[in-house]
Design an enzyme around this catalytic site. Structure first.
Site, PDB file in Angstrom:
ATOM      1  N   ARG A  19       0.821  -1.236   0.013  1.00  0.00           N
ATOM      2  CA  ARG A  19      -0.037   0.010  -0.009  1.00  0.00           C
ATOM      3  C   ARG A  19       0.744   1.434  -0.113  1.00  0.00           C
ATOM      4  NH1 ARG A  19      -3.580  -1.051   5.041  1.00  0.00           N
ATOM      5  NH2 ARG A  19      -1.603  -1.923   5.646  1.00  0.00           N
ATOM      6  N   ASN A  37      -6.181  -2.603   1.616  1.00  0.00           N
ATOM      7  CA  ASN A  37      -6.333  -4.138   1.865  1.00  0.00           C
ATOM      8  C   ASN A  37      -7.693  -4.623   1.858  1.00  0.00           C
ATOM      9  OD1 ASN A  37      -3.287  -4.580   1.940  1.00  0.00           O
ATOM     10  ND2 ASN A  37      -3.415  -4.676   4.271  1.00  0.00           N
TER      11      ASN A  37
END
Length: 93
Positions: A19, A37
């Site tokens: 990320r 996520n």
């Protein structure tokens, strides 16, 4: 008109900095959108920007950061009425 795509990245993509890497890469390319996520172990991203930058981001996502092992990137075109500002991380969904 900006190109818009939703990506679902599968493989070893959680717990490896995916990320943060996505945010850094997207901002460098001048893209807007978000990354998060998913509870199924995938990473999901919305990317919005010029065609070349979106294409470059998709290619980068297929590789991922050094510790990731990407199995697949599922790409779905989207057509948002309201475009996101900046590029940020969203909570897990």
């Amino acid at each position: 008109m900006a190109l818009q795509a939703r990506l679902v990245i599968t493989g070893r993509v959680q717990g490896v900095g995916y990320r943060d890497w996505t945010i850094t890469t997207a901002r460098r390319l001048g893209l807007t959108g978000w990354v998060r996520n998913r509870t199924d172990g995938a990473v999901e991203a919305l990317i919005v920007g010029e065609d070349a930058a979106v294409g470059e981001m998709i290619a980068a996502c297929r590789r991922g950061p050094a510790l990731a092992s990407v199995d697949n990137v599922d790409i779905e075109p989207v057509d948002l009425d309201v475009l996101p500002e900046g590029f940020r991380q969203l909570p897990t969904a």
